[in-house]
Design a protein around this motif. Structure first.
Motif, PDB file in Angstrom:
ATOM      1  N   THR A 247       0.849  -1.186   0.000  1.00 16.14           N
ATOM      2  CA  THR A 247       0.000   0.000   0.000  1.00 16.14           C
ATOM      3  C   THR A 247       0.885   1.237   0.000  1.00 16.14           C
ATOM      4  O   THR A 247       1.826   1.331   0.788  1.00 16.14           O
ATOM      5  N   PHE A 248       0.560   2.191  -0.867  1.00 15.32           N
ATOM      6  CA  PHE A 248       1.399   3.368  -1.054  1.00 15.32           C
ATOM      7  C   PHE A 248       0.584   4.647  -0.913  1.00 15.32           C
ATOM      8  O   PHE A 248      -0.618   4.670  -1.205  1.00 15.32           O
ATOM      9  N   VAL A 249       1.250   5.719  -0.484  1.00  9.56           N
ATOM     10  CA  VAL A 249       0.636   7.043  -0.424  1.00  9.56           C
ATOM     11  C   VAL A 249       0.540   7.577  -1.839  1.00  9.56           C
ATOM     12  O   VAL A 249       1.537   7.577  -2.582  1.00  9.56           O
ATOM     13  N   ARG A 250      -0.635   8.029  -2.216  1.00 11.62           N
ATOM     14  CA  ARG A 250      -0.821   8.516  -3.581  1.00 11.62           C
ATOM     15  C   ARG A 250      -0.288   9.931  -3.746  1.00 11.62           C
ATOM     16  O   ARG A 250      -0.301  10.732  -2.812  1.00 11.62           O
ATOM     17  N   GLU A 251       0.158  10.222  -4.948  1.00 15.75           N
ATOM     18  CA  GLU A 251       0.550  11.583  -5.291  1.00 15.75           C
ATOM     19  C   GLU A 251      -0.701  12.462  -5.244  1.00 15.75           C
ATOM     20  O   GLU A 251      -1.741  12.101  -5.781  1.00 15.75           O
ATOM     21  N   ASN A 252      -0.585  13.618  -4.608  1.00 15.23           N
ATOM     22  CA  ASN A 252      -1.741  14.503  -4.473  1.00 15.23           C
ATOM     23  C   ASN A 252      -1.814  15.436  -5.684  1.00 15.23           C
ATOM     24  O   ASN A 252      -1.517  16.619  -5.607  1.00 15.23           O
TER      25      ASN A 252
ATOM     26  N   ASP B   7     -11.994  12.694  -5.139  1.00  8.98           N
ATOM     27  CA  ASP B   7     -10.720  13.064  -4.540  1.00  8.98           C
ATOM     28  C   ASP B   7      -9.722  13.591  -5.564  1.00  8.98           C
ATOM     29  O   ASP B   7      -8.631  14.004  -5.198  1.00  8.98           O
ATOM     30  N   ARG B   8     -10.078  13.626  -6.855  1.00  9.69           N
ATOM     31  CA  ARG B   8      -9.120  14.011  -7.891  1.00  9.69           C
ATOM     32  C   ARG B   8      -9.486  15.298  -8.618  1.00  9.69           C
ATOM     33  O   ARG B   8      -8.885  15.632  -9.633  1.00  9.69           O
ATOM     34  N   ILE B   9     -10.491  16.012  -8.153  1.00  4.73           N
ATOM     35  CA  ILE B   9     -10.958  17.189  -8.884  1.00  4.73           C
ATOM     36  C   ILE B   9     -11.042  18.394  -7.966  1.00  4.73           C
ATOM     37  O   ILE B   9     -11.460  18.282  -6.810  1.00  4.73           O
ATOM     38  N   GLN B  10     -10.591  19.542  -8.473  1.00  2.00           N
ATOM     39  CA  GLN B  10     -10.768  20.823  -7.795  1.00  2.00           C
ATOM     40  C   GLN B  10     -11.552  21.734  -8.727  1.00  2.00           C
ATOM     41  O   GLN B  10     -11.251  21.824  -9.923  1.00  2.00           O
ATOM     42  N   ILE B  11     -12.544  22.415  -8.180  1.00  7.66           N
ATOM     43  CA  ILE B  11     -13.379  23.317  -8.963  1.00  7.66           C
ATOM     44  C   ILE B  11     -13.002  24.741  -8.581  1.00  7.66           C
ATOM     45  O   ILE B  11     -13.196  25.159  -7.432  1.00  7.66           O
ATOM     46  N   LEU B  12     -12.443  25.481  -9.516  1.00  8.40           N
ATOM     47  CA  LEU B  12     -11.988  26.837  -9.266  1.00  8.40           C
ATOM     48  C   LEU B  12     -12.849  27.814 -10.064  1.00  8.40           C
ATOM     49  O   LEU B  12     -13.138  27.576 -11.233  1.00  8.40           O
ATOM     50  N   ASP B  13     -13.238  28.895  -9.440  1.00  9.02           N
ATOM     51  CA  ASP B  13     -14.026  29.916 -10.131  1.00  9.02           C
ATOM     52  C   ASP B  13     -13.497  31.284  -9.748  1.00  9.02           C
ATOM     53  O   ASP B  13     -13.158  31.528  -8.591  1.00  9.02           O
ATOM     54  N   GLU B  14     -13.410  32.159 -10.716  1.00  9.40           N
ATOM     55  CA  GLU B  14     -12.967  33.538 -10.502  1.00  9.40           C
ATOM     56  C   GLU B  14     -13.975  34.465 -11.149  1.00  9.40           C
ATOM     57  O   GLU B  14     -14.361  34.257 -12.300  1.00  9.40           O
ATOM     58  N   TYR B  15     -14.412  35.494 -10.423  1.00 10.92           N
ATOM     59  CA  TYR B  15     -15.435  36.377 -10.955  1.00 10.92           C
ATOM     60  C   TYR B  15     -15.401  37.698 -10.201  1.00 10.92           C
ATOM     61  O   TYR B  15     -14.899  37.796  -9.081  1.00 10.92           O
ATOM     62  N   GLU B  16     -15.943  38.718 -10.838  1.00 13.39           N
ATOM     63  CA  GLU B  16     -16.033  40.025 -10.206  1.00 13.39           C
ATOM     64  C   GLU B  16     -17.204  40.039  -9.230  1.00 13.39           C
ATOM     65  O   GLU B  16     -18.245  39.422  -9.464  1.00 13.39           O
ATOM     66  N   ILE B  17     -17.016  40.754  -8.123  1.00 13.82           N
ATOM     67  CA  ILE B  17     -18.079  40.941  -7.140  1.00 13.82           C
ATOM     68  C   ILE B  17     -18.600  42.365  -7.301  1.00 13.82           C
ATOM     69  O   ILE B  17     -17.877  43.332  -7.070  1.00 13.82           O
TER      70      ILE B  17
ATOM     71  N   ALA C 132     -16.520   8.375  -3.557  1.00 14.22           N
ATOM     72  CA  ALA C 132     -17.579   9.183  -4.161  1.00 14.22           C
ATOM     73  C   ALA C 132     -17.114   9.776  -5.487  1.00 14.22           C
ATOM     74  O   ALA C 132     -15.920   9.768  -5.815  1.00 14.22           O
ATOM     75  N   VAL C 133     -18.073  10.305  -6.251  1.00 10.75           N
ATOM     76  CA  VAL C 133     -17.761  10.978  -7.503  1.00 10.75           C
ATOM     77  C   VAL C 133     -18.393  12.366  -7.501  1.00 10.75           C
ATOM     78  O   VAL C 133     -19.348  12.644  -6.765  1.00 10.75           O
TER      79      VAL C 133
END
Length: 259
Positions: A72-77, A236-246, A210-211
């Motif tokens: 068992t190995f630690v996965r690359e993040n 565990d493999r996805i990041q959702i990034l959003d940038e917008y004006e306020i 989960a997905v």
């Protein structure tokens, strides 16, 4: 053992907490091998099934992976990042696929009956040509995403979009050419859920993982439906990034945010 859950938490959960902390503090660095199960039973003074439950938690979270016959190995993040607002502009500029960093495989292409979860987000859904895909990491071959694009048959029927081959540029550019219309508005619906058996098999998911499920609806300026696309990633493999004006203006949209 220490645990933010306290002594009332099950033993396997407290062990998972301790190992998770050690992974975050790089006691076990990415790519390194975890101690053998027998060593962990001796360290925590618990049975082998308890250790396996703890490791199962970390495996479902994507922190560790088992390699058959090795250990068992630690996965690359390394997480995929989706910046929804900039995807179309980039693809218009470089004329490449929206996810050109991944290897594409078209699993099927052609007319299909509209599944209920797509009909639920599209009023009066038309007949579709459906292109189903599997995306893999180019270096490791690991499955990273499954999905499908639903293109109205009035634009796609009888065209190359019914062929199970990768198109040479972003699909939306193909749809614009075939329809004579331009993508102008998009709506994204995100859900986090457990996968079905087929999804877990295609993505090679550990039990309990989960997905993230995205349904992306794209319209033309005249509100013509151009495409519905769905994508499914291991959570565990996805990041959702959003940038917008306020802006200082009041929210005048049809529905206020609930979170």
């Amino acid at each position: 053992m220490t645990s933010g859950l306290g002594a009332r938490a099950p033993k396997y959960q407290r062990i998972a907490d301790e190992l998770r902390r050690e992974i975050s503090e790089r006691v076990y660095a990415p790519g390194s091998r975890m101690p053998a199960e027998t060593d962990l039973t001796a360290r925590f003074h618990v049975s082998l099934p308890t250790i396996r439950q703890a490791l199962g938690v970390l495996r479902a979270e994507g922190l560790i992976e088992s390699r058959h016959g090795i250990g068992t190995f630690v996965r690359e993040n390394r997480k995929l990042q989706r910046r929804s607002r900039h995807r179309y502009g980039r693809a218009r500029s470089d004329k490449q696929l929206l996810t050109s960093h991944l290897a594409h495989e078209i699993l099927s292409a052609g007319p299909e009956e509209t599944p209920q979860h797509i009909a639920d987000v599209v009023a009066d859904a038309p007949a579709f040509v459906v292109r189903r895909r599997l995306l893999r990491d180019k270096d490791t071959g690991r499955p990273e995403e499954i999905g499908a694009s639903y293109v109205p048959a009035e634009f796609a029927a009888g065209t190359y979009l019914e062929e199970a081959t990768v198109v040479p540029k972003a699909l939306f550019l193909c749809v614009e050419e075939l329809s004579g219309k331009t993508y102008a508005f998009a709506r994204d619906r995100w859900d986090v859920r457990m996968p079905n058996h087929h999804e877990a098999d295609l993505l090679d998911l550990a039990p309990g993982a989960a997905v993230v499920h995205l349904i992306h609806t794209a319209l033309a300026e005249d509100s013509t439906l151009l495409e519905v696309s769905e994508s499914i990633w291991p959570a565990d493999r996805i990041q959702i990034l959003d940038e917008y004006e306020i802006t200082p203006d009041s929210d005048t949209g049809p529905r206020a945010s609930e979170v």
